[in-house]
Design a protein around this motif. Structure first.
Motif, PDB file in Angstrom:
ATOM      1  N   ASN A   8      -1.067   1.370  -3.969  1.00  0.00           N
ATOM      2  CA  ASN A   8       0.003   1.587  -3.004  1.00  0.00           C
ATOM      3  C   ASN A   8       0.683   0.251  -2.719  1.00  0.00           C
ATOM      4  OD1 ASN A   8      -1.546   0.232  -0.981  1.00  0.00           O
ATOM      5  ND2 ASN A   8      -2.630   2.122  -0.524  1.00  0.00           N
ATOM      6  N   PRO A   9       1.679   0.254  -1.864  1.00  0.00           N
ATOM      7  CA  PRO A   9       2.413  -0.999  -1.612  1.00  0.00           C
ATOM      8  C   PRO A   9       1.543  -2.146  -1.093  1.00  0.00           C
ATOM      9  CG  PRO A   9       3.681   0.862  -0.815  1.00  0.00           C
ATOM     10  CD  PRO A   9       2.338   1.396  -1.227  1.00  0.00           C
ATOM     11  N   SER A  30     -12.903  -7.708  -2.578  1.00  0.00           N
ATOM     12  CA  SER A  30     -13.077  -6.533  -1.720  1.00  0.00           C
ATOM     13  C   SER A  30     -11.782  -5.742  -1.607  1.00  0.00           C
ATOM     14  CB  SER A  30     -13.530  -6.956  -0.316  1.00  0.00           C
ATOM     15  OG  SER A  30     -14.752  -7.631  -0.368  1.00  0.00           O
ATOM     16  N   HIS A  31     -10.685  -6.450  -1.452  1.00  0.00           N
ATOM     17  CA  HIS A  31      -9.382  -5.797  -1.349  1.00  0.00           C
ATOM     18  C   HIS A  31      -9.074  -5.047  -2.649  1.00  0.00           C
ATOM     19  CE1 HIS A  31      -5.230  -6.263   0.713  1.00  0.00           C
ATOM     20  NE2 HIS A  31      -5.280  -5.132   0.056  1.00  0.00           N
ATOM     21  N   GLU A  69      -7.787  13.119   0.656  1.00  0.00           N
ATOM     22  CA  GLU A  69      -6.883  13.440  -0.446  1.00  0.00           C
ATOM     23  C   GLU A  69      -6.925  12.440  -1.597  1.00  0.00           C
ATOM     24  OE1 GLU A  69      -3.067  13.751   1.430  1.00  0.00           O
ATOM     25  OE2 GLU A  69      -3.619  15.570   2.530  1.00  0.00           O
ATOM     26  N   ALA A  70      -7.705  11.377  -1.456  1.00  0.00           N
ATOM     27  CA  ALA A  70      -7.754  10.354  -2.513  1.00  0.00           C
ATOM     28  C   ALA A  70      -8.272  10.964  -3.808  1.00  0.00           C
ATOM     29  CB  ALA A  70      -8.649   9.199  -2.079  1.00  0.00           C
ATOM     30  N   PRO A  71      -7.689  10.575  -4.937  1.00  0.00           N
ATOM     31  CA  PRO A  71      -8.154  11.116  -6.222  1.00  0.00           C
ATOM     32  C   PRO A  71      -9.606  10.756  -6.525  1.00  0.00           C
ATOM     33  CG  PRO A  71      -6.356   9.529  -6.547  1.00  0.00           C
ATOM     34  CD  PRO A  71      -6.572   9.663  -5.083  1.00  0.00           C
ATOM     35  N   LEU A  72     -10.070   9.656  -5.997  1.00  0.00           N
ATOM     36  CA  LEU A  72     -11.452   9.202  -6.162  1.00  0.00           C
ATOM     37  C   LEU A  72     -11.951   8.680  -4.822  1.00  0.00           C
ATOM     38  CD1 LEU A  72     -11.333   6.933  -9.361  1.00  0.00           C
ATOM     39  CD2 LEU A  72     -12.451   9.135  -9.173  1.00  0.00           C
ATOM     40  N   ASN A  73     -13.249   8.622  -4.695  1.00  0.00           N
ATOM     41  CA  ASN A  73     -13.893   7.917  -3.586  1.00  0.00           C
ATOM     42  C   ASN A  73     -15.287   7.580  -4.100  1.00  0.00           C
ATOM     43  OD1 ASN A  73     -14.890   6.867  -1.222  1.00  0.00           O
ATOM     44  ND2 ASN A  73     -14.359   8.633   0.048  1.00  0.00           N
ATOM     45  N   PHE A 129      -8.708  -0.479  -4.071  1.00  0.00           N
ATOM     46  CA  PHE A 129      -7.807   0.219  -4.990  1.00  0.00           C
ATOM     47  C   PHE A 129      -8.604   0.945  -6.069  1.00  0.00           C
ATOM     48  CE2 PHE A 129      -4.937  -3.168  -3.415  1.00  0.00           C
ATOM     49  CZ  PHE A 129      -3.974  -2.350  -2.851  1.00  0.00           C
ATOM     50  N   ALA A 130      -9.617   0.276  -6.616  1.00  0.00           N
ATOM     51  CA  ALA A 130     -10.443   0.899  -7.647  1.00  0.00           C
ATOM     52  C   ALA A 130     -11.262   2.054  -7.075  1.00  0.00           C
ATOM     53  CB  ALA A 130     -11.372  -0.140  -8.271  1.00  0.00           C
ATOM     54  N   ASN A 131     -11.828   1.876  -5.897  1.00  0.00           N
ATOM     55  CA  ASN A 131     -12.662   2.911  -5.300  1.00  0.00           C
ATOM     56  C   ASN A 131     -11.893   4.209  -5.086  1.00  0.00           C
ATOM     57  OD1 ASN A 131     -15.191   3.788  -3.781  1.00  0.00           O
ATOM     58  ND2 ASN A 131     -13.581   4.139  -2.273  1.00  0.00           N
TER      59      ASN A 131
END
Length: 142
Positions: A118-119, A106-107, A58-62, A111-113
Motif C-alpha cells: 500500500n502507499p 519489521s516494516h 480482508e488481507a489476502p494473507l496473514n 507487507f510480506a505478512n
C-alpha cells in the motif's frame, strides 16, 4: 565541506525517527486499550480500530495470524526499536543503526505478512533512505 553538514543532518534524521517512533508507541497504546475495552474513545479511534479489524480480516494473507491486539503490539515494538535506534544514533552508538535496521525489516515484514503493498511503502522507502544517510554519515565520521 560535506562532512560539516553530516552531523546536523544525522541529528535531524534521528529526531524524525524518534518522533515517528513515539507516535507509533502512543497510537499503539491507545489502540490496544481501545481494542481491549480499557477505554472507549470516539471519532478517529473507533474508525482506526474498525479499519484495522477490516484490513486484517480482508488481507489476502496473514502468515503470522495477527489479531488487532497483536498487530498493535507489533506496531509498539516497531516504535520502540526506531525510537531507541534514533537515540543510539544521536549518541553515536553502532547499536542504534542496528535497531533502525530491525525497524526497517519489521516494516517490510508487515507487507510480506499480509501479502499486500500500500502507499505506506513510500514511508518504508523514505526511512530506508534516511537510514542509508545515517550509515554513510557514520562512515564519514570514522
Amino acid at each position: 565541506m560535506l562532512r560539516k553538514f553530516m552531523r546536523p543532518l544525522a541529528i535531524i534524521i534521528c529526531l524524525l525517527f524518534l518522533a515517528s517512533g513515539l507516535v507509533r508507541i502512543g497510537v499503539s497504546i491507545l489502540m490496544i486499550g481501545q481494542a481491549s475495552g480499557w477505554w472507549m474513545f470516539a471519532g478517529e479511534a473507533v474508525e482506526a480500530l474498525s479499519g484495522t479489524q477490516r484490513f486484517i480480516a480482508e488481507a489476502p494473507l496473514n502468515l503470522v495470524g495477527f489479531t488487532p491486539l497483536t498487530y498493535f503490539g507489533f506496531i509498539a515494538f516497531m516504535g520502540v526499536t526506531i525510537s531507541l535506534g534514533a537515540l543510539g544514533q544521536i549518541w553515536r552508538k553502532r547499536w542504534g543503526l542496528v535497531l533502525i535496521g530491525i525497524y526497517l525489516l519489521s516494516h517490510g515484514f508487515l507487507f510480506a505478512n499480509f501479502g499486500t503493498v500500500n502507499p505506506k511503502i513510500l514511508l518504508l522507502a523514505l526511512a530506508a533512505a534516511m537510514a542509508g544517510v545515517l550509515a554513510w554519515a557514520n562512515r564519514q565520521e570514522n
